[in-house]
Design a protein around this motif. Structure first.
Motif, short mmCIF file in Angstrom:
data_model
loop_
_atom_site.label_atom_id
_atom_site.label_comp_id
_atom_site.label_asym_id
_atom_site.label_seq_id
_atom_site.Cartn_x
_atom_site.Cartn_y
_atom_site.Cartn_z
N THR A 19 0.83 -1.20 0.00
CA THR A 19 0.00 0.00 0.00
C THR A 19 0.86 1.25 0.00
O THR A 19 0.60 2.21 -0.75
CB THR A 19 -0.93 0.00 1.23
OG1 THR A 19 -1.76 -1.15 1.19
CG2 THR A 19 -1.80 1.25 1.24
N GLY A 131 -10.59 4.90 -5.84
CA GLY A 131 -10.50 3.53 -6.34
C GLY A 131 -10.17 3.49 -7.82
O GLY A 131 -9.42 2.63 -8.29
N GLU A 140 -5.58 -4.19 -9.66
CA GLU A 140 -6.90 -4.78 -9.42
C GLU A 140 -7.95 -4.18 -10.33
O GLU A 140 -9.08 -4.67 -10.39
CB GLU A 140 -7.30 -4.58 -7.96
CG GLU A 140 -7.41 -3.12 -7.53
CD GLU A 140 -7.77 -2.96 -6.07
OE1 GLU A 140 -8.40 -3.87 -5.51
OE2 GLU A 140 -7.41 -1.92 -5.49
N TRP A 144 -12.54 -4.37 -7.40
CA TRP A 144 -13.01 -4.03 -6.06
C TRP A 144 -14.49 -3.66 -6.03
O TRP A 144 -15.14 -3.75 -5.00
CB TRP A 144 -12.19 -2.88 -5.50
CG TRP A 144 -12.07 -1.69 -6.40
CD1 TRP A 144 -11.06 -1.45 -7.30
CD2 TRP A 144 -12.97 -0.58 -6.53
NE1 TRP A 144 -11.28 -0.27 -7.97
CE2 TRP A 144 -12.45 0.29 -7.51
CE3 TRP A 144 -14.16 -0.25 -5.88
CZ2 TRP A 144 -13.08 1.47 -7.87
CZ3 TRP A 144 -14.80 0.94 -6.25
CH2 TRP A 144 -14.25 1.77 -7.23
N ASN A 148 -14.80 -7.35 -4.21
CA ASN A 148 -14.05 -7.07 -2.99
C ASN A 148 -14.74 -5.94 -2.21
O ASN A 148 -14.25 -4.81 -2.15
CB ASN A 148 -12.61 -6.67 -3.35
CG ASN A 148 -11.64 -6.96 -2.24
OD1 ASN A 148 -12.03 -7.07 -1.08
ND2 ASN A 148 -10.37 -7.08 -2.56
N ARG A 151 -12.81 -3.76 0.27
CA ARG A 151 -11.89 -2.80 -0.35
C ARG A 151 -12.66 -1.61 -0.93
O ARG A 151 -12.19 -0.47 -0.86
CB ARG A 151 -11.09 -3.50 -1.44
CG ARG A 151 -9.84 -2.74 -1.84
CD ARG A 151 -8.81 -3.67 -2.42
NE ARG A 151 -7.62 -2.90 -2.76
CZ ARG A 151 -6.64 -2.64 -1.90
NH1 ARG A 151 -6.70 -3.08 -0.66
NH2 ARG A 151 -5.58 -1.93 -2.29
N TYR A 155 -12.06 2.35 -0.11
CA TYR A 155 -11.93 3.39 -1.13
C TYR A 155 -12.97 4.50 -0.92
O TYR A 155 -12.68 5.68 -1.16
CB TYR A 155 -12.09 2.79 -2.52
CG TYR A 155 -10.86 2.10 -3.05
CD1 TYR A 155 -9.59 2.66 -2.88
CD2 TYR A 155 -10.94 0.88 -3.73
CE1 TYR A 155 -8.47 2.03 -3.36
CE2 TYR A 155 -9.82 0.25 -4.23
CZ TYR A 155 -8.58 0.83 -4.04
OH TYR A 155 -7.45 0.20 -4.53
N LEU A 208 -6.75 1.74 3.63
CA LEU A 208 -6.39 0.63 2.74
C LEU A 208 -5.56 -0.43 3.45
O LEU A 208 -5.63 -1.61 3.11
CB LEU A 208 -5.63 1.15 1.52
CG LEU A 208 -6.44 2.00 0.54
CD1 LEU A 208 -5.59 2.41 -0.64
CD2 LEU A 208 -7.68 1.25 0.07
N ALA A 211 -7.87 -2.81 4.89
CA ALA A 211 -8.81 -3.40 3.94
C ALA A 211 -8.30 -4.76 3.45
O ALA A 211 -7.11 -5.08 3.60
CB ALA A 211 -9.02 -2.46 2.75
N PRO A 214 -5.84 -6.50 -2.41
CA PRO A 214 -6.41 -6.33 -3.76
C PRO A 214 -6.38 -7.63 -4.54
O PRO A 214 -5.52 -8.49 -4.31
CB PRO A 214 -5.49 -5.28 -4.39
CG PRO A 214 -4.21 -5.39 -3.63
CD PRO A 214 -4.59 -5.77 -2.24
#
Length: 255
Positions: A19, A131, A140, A144, A148, A151, A155, A208, A211, A214
């Motif tokens: 991240t 995002g 990714e 997301w 996801n 995630r 975002y 993040l 989270a 990804p």
């Protein structure tokens, strides 16, 4: 610490490192911040000293172009430096057209306002802007959104943070645009360049880092292509399997 705790902590540390690296790449890091601040700092410094709009504007534009040249010589990415050039160029054009030195800052202020609104509006629409920006960096893309949810929630939180911080910044700058002189506006704007940005980046990292990881859609596509190649190779080496595959294909066509 148990043997089960350590792998979990290692995984979390790896996720945080990924991240941090992604945020550093997306927002330009220390060098990107310097390239963002330097032209405006030069403009307001020269204008504070001699009140010469033309000299201040030319100096700011020149240093922006110099930063791009330096990146080109070093064969480094130029997207952050180029964005600085465009921002400074628009400011120079506005100021020269109106003859008001404060208008040098107006395009950047309008951009900040628009960006803040974009973060809020896209989040309300279910497609948070942060995002869209970071998805390709994390490899990714838009996975997301549907695959996801944890995630996507992170975002959304980050986009709210960016939007509110930028709008708060505008709430300070726009009154100064009307009431303060050019030097006062310029120095306040310089002071508000880095701290709000760092706060937004830090909050993004916090959200993040907690989270889910990804989903690497590029790795998934490569795995699917490899599996398909292996299947075709297996069919080519096994006549019975190839015949069954051809029969299945004929059956699908007849159906």
């Amino acid at each position: 610490m148990t043997s089960l705790d350590k792998p979990t902590q290692d995984t979390e540390q790896d996720a945080r490192a990924v991240t941090e690296a992604a945020l550093f790449e997306a927002f330009g890091g220390v060098r990107g911040m310097v390239e963002t601040v330097l032209p405006g700092l030069l403009f307001v410094t020269i204008y504070t000293i001699n009140k010469d709009l033309h000299l201040s504007a030319i100096a700011a534009l020149a240093v922006s172009l110099l930063l791009v040249v330096v990146r080109l010589v070093m064969r480094d990415t130029v997207k952050h430096a180029f964005s600085g050039v465009f921002g400074v160029a628009f400011g120079v054009v506005f100021a020269m057209m109106t003859g008001n030195a404060k208008d040098f800052y107006l395009p950047g202020m309008l951009y900040t306002l628009g960006l803040g609104l974009a973060y809020i509006i896209t989040t309300l629409c279910g497609v948070p802007l942060i995002g869209l920006i970071l998805g390709p960096v994390f490899k990714e893309n838009l996975s997301w959104r549907t695959r996801n949810p944890g995630r996507k929630k992170a975002y959304a939180k980050a986009s709210w943070a960016w939007g509110l911080i930028l709008l708060a910044k505008c709430a300070i700058l726009f009154p100064l645009y009307w009431w303060a002189n050019t030097a006062q506006l310029g120095w306040v704007l310089i002071a508000l360049k880095i701290p709000p940005f760092l706060l937004a980046v830090w909050l993004t990292w916090v959200f993040l880092a907690k989270a889910p990881a990804p989903i690497d859609v590029f790795a998934e596509m490569e795995a699917e292509e490899k599996a398909e190649e292996e299947r075709k190779a297996a069919q080519a080496s096994d006549p019975r399997e190839q015949g069954e595959s051809q029969a299945a294909g004929r059956h699908r066509r007849e159906a």
